[in-house]
Write an enzyme that holds these catalytic residues in place. Structure first.
Site, PDB file in Angstrom:
ATOM      1  N   ARG A 155       7.856   6.339  -7.987  1.00 21.19           N
ATOM      2  CA  ARG A 155       7.109   6.509  -6.677  1.00 21.19           C
ATOM      3  C   ARG A 155       8.232   6.601  -5.839  1.00 21.19           C
ATOM      4  NH1 ARG A 155       2.941   2.286  -4.262  1.00 21.19           N
ATOM      5  NH2 ARG A 155       4.686   1.317  -3.465  1.00 21.19           N
TER       6      ARG A 155
ATOM      7  N   ASP B 167       7.441  -6.754  -5.531  1.00 23.66           N
ATOM      8  CA  ASP B 167       7.844  -5.512  -6.425  1.00 23.66           C
ATOM      9  C   ASP B 167       8.188  -6.188  -7.658  1.00 23.66           C
ATOM     10  OD1 ASP B 167       9.769  -3.783  -7.864  1.00 23.66           O
ATOM     11  OD2 ASP B 167       9.623  -2.676  -5.981  1.00 23.66           O
TER      12      ASP B 167
ATOM     13  N   ASP C 271      11.476  -5.362  -9.277  1.00 26.81           N
ATOM     14  CA  ASP C 271      12.644  -6.237  -8.987  1.00 26.81           C
ATOM     15  C   ASP C 271      12.449  -7.727  -9.270  1.00 26.81           C
ATOM     16  OD1 ASP C 271      13.370  -4.165  -7.625  1.00 26.81           O
ATOM     17  OD2 ASP C 271      12.961  -4.838  -5.730  1.00 26.81           O
TER      18      ASP C 271
ATOM     19  N   THR D 118       7.373   9.479   0.327  1.00 23.78           N
ATOM     20  CA  THR D 118       6.141  10.248   0.236  1.00 23.78           C
ATOM     21  C   THR D 118       5.003   9.943  -0.547  1.00 23.78           C
ATOM     22  OG1 THR D 118       7.036  11.589  -1.569  1.00 23.78           O
ATOM     23  CG2 THR D 118       7.911  12.339   0.408  1.00 23.78           C
TER      24      THR D 118
HETATM   25  N1  URA Z   1       4.580  -1.695  -7.337  1.00 25.82           N
HETATM   26  C1  URA Z   1       4.844  -3.000  -7.259  1.00 25.82           C
HETATM   27  O1  URA Z   1       5.930  -3.415  -7.806  1.00 25.82           O
HETATM   28  N2  URA Z   1       4.253  -3.802  -6.226  1.00 25.82           N
HETATM   29  C2  URA Z   1       3.045  -3.593  -5.460  1.00 25.82           C
HETATM   30  O2  URA Z   1       2.637  -4.283  -5.001  1.00 25.82           O
HETATM   31  C3  URA Z   1       2.786  -1.988  -5.620  1.00 25.82           C
HETATM   32  C4  URA Z   1       3.423  -1.189  -6.236  1.00 25.82           C
END
Ligand code: URA
Length: 211
Positions: free
Chosen positions: A103, A201, A204, A107
């Site tokens: 993503r 995330d 991560d 954008t």
């Molecule tokens: N991607 C992620 O890793 N966490 C989110 O909260 C949304 C998208």
């Protein structure tokens, strides 16, 4: 489109530890695997089987084996990779393909940067692994891609989903056979399209990238 949220105390317990920001990457990875194995049990409820004749030590009988072509498991890189082990533990003879999607955080557009899948997916049952169904954009693109290749039945295995992402998918894919299996439906998306309360995330936290 059918959405199933796994209602089970062990799932809720593991998910709580996963959400905790103090949970380290090694524990996070292990918990993701365990949760996916539990989700996979539900997600594979409709997996195709065929009759198989076997001999037990006592008699001849008919059981079932997985039909061919084998189910295809598709983790979406990068975070979906952390779900692969948990899925294949339950369904070890599945074939595995890969989709690299990301993503653009400015954008929110989805780009496909890698693809390693059979050319023809006609008649295949496909299990897509993506931990976070946030805006739904990545899954929407993955599902469209797989249908274009001929996939017959698609089941998405996710840890968390936001209502906004589910609604967006429903609007686009409402009439399709897509199944979504989740550990939890969360409250909402924040202004950065992160799931709330969420777990941060996922990529991560799986792979130990710290700001
Ligand atoms: N991607 C992620 O890793 N966490 C989110 O909260 C949304 C998208």
């Amino acid at each position: 489109m059918r959405v199933t949220v796994l209602d089970h105390p062990l799932v809720a317990h593991k998910l709580t530890v996963l959400r905790d920001k103090n949970t380290t990457s090694p524990v996070f990875r292990l918990l993701v695997e365990e949760l996916v194995t539990l989700l996979a049990y539900e997600a594979t409820r409709g997996v195709r089987v065929e009759p198989v004749e076997i001999d037990t030590p006592v008699t001849r009988t008919t059981g079932v084996g997985l039909s061919k072509p084998r189910p295809l498991v598709v983790p979406i890189l990068r975070a979906g990779l952390g779900m692969l082990e948990g899925m294949t533990r339950l369904i070890p003879t599945a074939e595995v393909g890969f989709l690299g999607m990301a993503r653009n955080e400015d954008t929110l557009d989805i780009i496909t940067y890698a693809e390693r899948l059979p050319d023809d997916l006609t008649g295949r049952q496909v299990f897509v692994l993506d931990p976070m169904l946030a805006t739904g954009g990545t899954l929407r693109e993955a599902i469209k891609f797989l249908y274009r290749r001929g996939a017959e039945q698609i089941t998405c295995v996710c840890l968390l989903a936001a209502p906004e992402g589910l609604a967006a998918l429903e609007e686009e894919l409402g009439d399709s056979e897509v199944n979504i299996v989740l550990a939890a439906r969360d409250e909402r998306l924040d202004e950065n399209a992160y799931i709330v309360p969420g777990l941060g995330d996922a990529g991560d936290r799986l792979y130990g990238v710290v700001d």
